[in-house]
Design a protein around this motif. Sequence first.
Motif, PDB file in Angstrom:
ATOM      1  N   GLY A   1       0.795  -1.218   0.000  1.00 38.05           N
ATOM      2  CA  GLY A   1       0.000   0.000   0.000  1.00 38.05           C
ATOM      3  C   GLY A   1       0.831   1.273   0.000  1.00 38.05           C
ATOM      4  N   HIS A   2       0.292   2.312  -0.668  1.00 37.02           N
ATOM      5  CA  HIS A   2       0.879   3.658  -0.678  1.00 37.02           C
ATOM      6  C   HIS A   2       2.226   3.657  -1.412  1.00 37.02           C
ATOM      7  CE1 HIS A   2      -2.408   4.449   2.050  1.00 37.02           C
ATOM      8  NE2 HIS A   2      -2.003   3.417   2.770  1.00 37.02           N
ATOM      9  N   GLY A   3       3.093   4.640  -1.135  1.00 37.13           N
ATOM     10  CA  GLY A   3       4.380   4.740  -1.809  1.00 37.13           C
ATOM     11  C   GLY A   3       4.576   6.095  -2.454  1.00 37.13           C
ATOM     12  N   GLY A   4       5.851   6.518  -2.576  1.00 33.73           N
ATOM     13  CA  GLY A   4       6.158   7.798  -3.193  1.00 33.73           C
ATOM     14  C   GLY A   4       5.582   8.953  -2.393  1.00 33.73           C
ATOM     15  N   ARG A   5       4.845   9.815  -3.090  1.00 30.24           N
ATOM     16  CA  ARG A   5       4.272  10.982  -2.403  1.00 30.24           C
ATOM     17  C   ARG A   5       3.141  10.617  -1.448  1.00 30.24           C
ATOM     18  NH1 ARG A   5       2.192  11.679  -7.850  1.00 30.24           N
ATOM     19  NH2 ARG A   5      -0.090  11.530  -7.928  1.00 30.24           N
TER      20      ARG A   5
ATOM     21  N   SER B   1       4.928   6.604  16.835  1.00 34.01           N
ATOM     22  CA  SER B   1       6.336   6.956  17.014  1.00 34.01           C
ATOM     23  C   SER B   1       7.029   7.274  15.696  1.00 34.01           C
ATOM     24  CB  SER B   1       7.076   5.819  17.726  1.00 34.01           C
ATOM     25  OG  SER B   1       6.524   5.604  19.002  1.00 34.01           O
ATOM     26  N   GLY B   2       6.238   7.519  14.656  1.00 37.03           N
ATOM     27  CA  GLY B   2       6.814   7.993  13.400  1.00 37.03           C
ATOM     28  C   GLY B   2       7.009   6.968  12.305  1.00 37.03           C
ATOM     29  N   THR B   3       6.533   5.734  12.480  1.00 33.78           N
ATOM     30  CA  THR B   3       6.675   4.730  11.429  1.00 33.78           C
ATOM     31  C   THR B   3       5.842   5.108  10.215  1.00 33.78           C
ATOM     32  OG1 THR B   3       7.004   2.980  13.069  1.00 33.78           O
ATOM     33  CG2 THR B   3       6.384   2.286  10.851  1.00 33.78           C
ATOM     34  N   ASN B   4       6.465   5.098   9.020  1.00 33.57           N
ATOM     35  CA  ASN B   4       5.745   5.367   7.779  1.00 33.57           C
ATOM     36  C   ASN B   4       5.104   4.081   7.263  1.00 33.57           C
ATOM     37  OD1 ASN B   4       6.134   8.114   7.458  1.00 33.57           O
ATOM     38  ND2 ASN B   4       8.115   7.844   6.457  1.00 33.57           N
ATOM     39  N   GLU B   5       3.795   4.135   7.025  1.00 38.60           N
ATOM     40  CA  GLU B   5       3.095   2.954   6.541  1.00 38.60           C
ATOM     41  C   GLU B   5       3.670   2.479   5.211  1.00 38.60           C
ATOM     42  OE1 GLU B   5      -1.423   1.401   5.392  1.00 38.60           O
ATOM     43  OE2 GLU B   5      -1.057   3.519   5.775  1.00 38.60           O
ATOM     44  N   LYS B   6       3.998   3.404   4.310  1.00 39.14           N
ATOM     45  CA  LYS B   6       4.474   3.016   2.977  1.00 39.14           C
ATOM     46  C   LYS B   6       5.757   2.193   3.047  1.00 39.14           C
ATOM     47  CE  LYS B   6       7.321   7.095   1.916  1.00 39.14           C
ATOM     48  NZ  LYS B   6       7.620   8.151   0.918  1.00 39.14           N
ATOM     49  N   SER B   7       6.617   2.474   4.017  1.00 39.91           N
ATOM     50  CA  SER B   7       7.875   1.730   4.159  1.00 39.91           C
ATOM     51  C   SER B   7       7.630   0.346   4.738  1.00 39.91           C
ATOM     52  CB  SER B   7       8.847   2.504   5.053  1.00 39.91           C
ATOM     53  OG  SER B   7       9.152   3.766   4.494  1.00 39.91           O
ATOM     54  N   LEU B   8       6.714   0.281   5.705  1.00 42.80           N
ATOM     55  CA  LEU B   8       6.441  -0.995   6.362  1.00 42.80           C
ATOM     56  C   LEU B   8       5.696  -1.948   5.432  1.00 42.80           C
ATOM     57  CD1 LEU B   8       6.888  -2.491   8.991  1.00 42.80           C
ATOM     58  CD2 LEU B   8       4.723  -1.549   9.835  1.00 42.80           C
ATOM     59  N   THR B   9       4.761  -1.431   4.631  1.00 47.56           N
ATOM     60  CA  THR B   9       4.045  -2.306   3.698  1.00 47.56           C
ATOM     61  C   THR B   9       5.005  -2.900   2.666  1.00 47.56           C
ATOM     62  OG1 THR B   9       3.461  -0.453   2.230  1.00 47.56           O
ATOM     63  CG2 THR B   9       1.865  -1.045   3.931  1.00 47.56           C
ATOM     64  N   LEU B  10       5.977  -2.113   2.230  1.00 44.11           N
ATOM     65  CA  LEU B  10       6.957  -2.618   1.265  1.00 44.11           C
ATOM     66  C   LEU B  10       7.838  -3.695   1.897  1.00 44.11           C
ATOM     67  CD1 LEU B  10       8.163  -2.444  -1.568  1.00 44.11           C
ATOM     68  CD2 LEU B  10       9.645  -0.597  -0.760  1.00 44.11           C
ATOM     69  N   LYS B  11       8.225  -3.477   3.146  1.00 44.64           N
ATOM     70  CA  LYS B  11       9.039  -4.464   3.859  1.00 44.64           C
ATOM     71  C   LYS B  11       8.287  -5.789   3.971  1.00 44.64           C
ATOM     72  CE  LYS B  11      11.230  -5.127   8.396  1.00 44.64           C
ATOM     73  NZ  LYS B  11      11.473  -4.495   9.729  1.00 44.64           N
ATOM     74  N   THR B  12       7.018  -5.736   4.352  1.00 46.67           N
ATOM     75  CA  THR B  12       6.213  -6.945   4.470  1.00 46.67           C
ATOM     76  C   THR B  12       6.048  -7.624   3.112  1.00 46.67           C
ATOM     77  OG1 THR B  12       4.977  -5.869   6.259  1.00 46.67           O
ATOM     78  CG2 THR B  12       4.020  -7.865   5.322  1.00 46.67           C
ATOM     79  N   ALA B  13       5.768  -6.828   2.087  1.00 42.73           N
ATOM     80  CA  ALA B  13       5.536  -7.372   0.748  1.00 42.73           C
ATOM     81  C   ALA B  13       6.772  -8.073   0.195  1.00 42.73           C
ATOM     82  CB  ALA B  13       5.094  -6.255  -0.200  1.00 42.73           C
ATOM     83  N   GLN B  14       7.953  -7.512   0.440  1.00 40.54           N
ATOM     84  CA  GLN B  14       9.174  -8.102  -0.093  1.00 40.54           C
ATOM     85  C   GLN B  14       9.504  -9.433   0.571  1.00 40.54           C
ATOM     86  OE1 GLN B  14      11.695  -4.659   0.484  1.00 40.54           O
ATOM     87  NE2 GLN B  14      11.619  -4.148  -1.688  1.00 40.54           N
ATOM     88  N   LEU B  15       9.274  -9.527   1.891  1.00 38.11           N
ATOM     89  CA  LEU B  15       9.500 -10.797   2.580  1.00 38.11           C
ATOM     90  C   LEU B  15       8.490 -11.837   2.107  1.00 38.11           C
ATOM     91  CD1 LEU B  15      11.039 -12.453   4.627  1.00 38.11           C
ATOM     92  CD2 LEU B  15       9.571 -11.522   6.432  1.00 38.11           C
TER      93      LEU B  15
END
Length: 587
Positions: free
Chosen positions: A421-425, A433-447
């Motif tokens: 989900g999400h990404g880019g802009r 505590s500041g976690t960006n959803e777009k970064s975490l969704t990519l991490k989950t998707a890649q694993l």
Amino acid sequence: MNKKKIIGLICFILLIGLGPMPLLTIGASETVKIGTDHLNIREGPGLSYPVVQKAQKGEEYPFLSEKQEWIEIQLDNGKKGWVANWLVSKKQGTTNSSTQSQSTSNKAIVMDDGLRIRKGPGTEYQVIGTANKGDSFAVLSTNGNWVQLDTSFGVGWASTDYVQLKNTATKNLEDTRSSGTVTSNVLNIRSTPSLNGSIIGKLSAGDTITILSQSNGWTEISYSGTKAWVSSQYVQTDSTPDQSNKQSENVSTQSDKKGKGTVTATTLVVRNTGSLNGKSIGSVTKGQSFTILEEVNNWAKIEFKKDTYGWVASWYLDTSSQNGNLSSKQVLKDSTVTILHDGTNIRKSANTSSSVVQRANEGEAFKVISVQNDWYEIQLSNGGKGFIAGWIVSVNGSAPSIDKSSSTNNLKNKNIVIDPGHGGRDNGTTGASGTNEKSLTLKTAQLLSDKLKATGANVILTRSSDSYIPLSSRVYASHYHNADAFISIHYDSINDRSVRGLTTYYYHSYQKALAADVHSSIASQSRLKNRDYRFGDYYVLRENKNRAILLELGYLSNPSEEILVTTKQFQEVVTNGILQGLVKHFK
């Protein structure tokens, strides 16, 4: 020259001076690999531009630039063309997530004899060979708790806990950092080394931390990518880096070596599940030894009191050299299985073609008599006996859990589109505590992608970097690849910070069964609060002609859940849950 021609010439010169709009340009060493057959290469960055050439799966072209969801490539005939970035992958890029890009470490040194090299990033995958202490392999990539290696058995995966990554950066980190264990039930994480510092998170007893420095009663740690502080009073320093390495050489690999383990931490919390989210049910102390009944994702199941079982972090267990097999009688003592779904079949013998002798509903429990291959023999309420598939129940007691790895054959050649989900802009939500959803969704998707590829599935990521992809393009990827399943990955948020849990959405009736299967599998493995699967009016579901679901894998707005979902342990468990849910659906 007439007046109109002069005006036209001036306009042309002005246009040349302005030049084209700037594009994101990356070094010429980067290449683009085609991810599908008969891919259209277009004259410009959009579906409306004419096709200038077609490319085949596996072909590679030099990367030139990137504009939104389109990539410009260099063609063999000297011309240039554009391809959709959700249908290709970039190699040696600077924009890919660190979990997917080439590892900065070029060598991995095995730290224990008998380390199993697996086909995929998880203990459920087939072992393709074993390596011994001191063996060295080239590192291809890292993903979560796993490292991909180029070995003599072929390309395989090993746990990062049992190899040492060799490079200057890693060595410097080892020289300056040590680890510690939280001893307080709740420990505040503060922005500054002072009781006046704002609270930005919390830790629980037994949690491990990486110590950056210590001074004046405060310990500096890394938290959500930034530096933070906790009171040193509630931190037990484990060992120096050198001692940690020596200790880890003796720790058995996940699910690969079972025997006795001796506690190395001063106090080690015992939890009811193999997760930091598990409830504390007791503690053990340094020097105590226990039989390791099961090991999953760096957690070990032990009998810490008579007839009382729990899970401890296996990296604080020093395994003895006597790794004898447990007797069947000992393993099955007082073990039960609990039914996860209504209408579960109990069969006459241990195979799916056997006749059904009884059906059971969610929550019913049965005593385990024996284990036969991937099936439990159980005692029925009428005094009779029956068999139940081990991968569709949860087990309680000392009996081993069954994860039917061979069933992953159901995914071979399936087209699975994973949509981070999400990404880019579009950042998505931002955690407490500041976690960006777009970064975490990519991490989950890649694993998840690496796990699915190891089963033989054809995996397509709608994005493999921090790029903006329109919703229509995500759905187009599902249709273009004729997806057998479309999985959109998200993390939730709400103003009420106490809300937590897992929710799965579907829109069309033909998507409901997939939602039910994947949701129940994640819920049973992750132990997140179950908010059920339900109807959801989301574009990627509503406009999708294929089986599609949208996962909300916990609330980033809940501070404790944000800490949980960003851990490697959670990422391992939740991707296993999605994988097994897909296996179940296609069985």
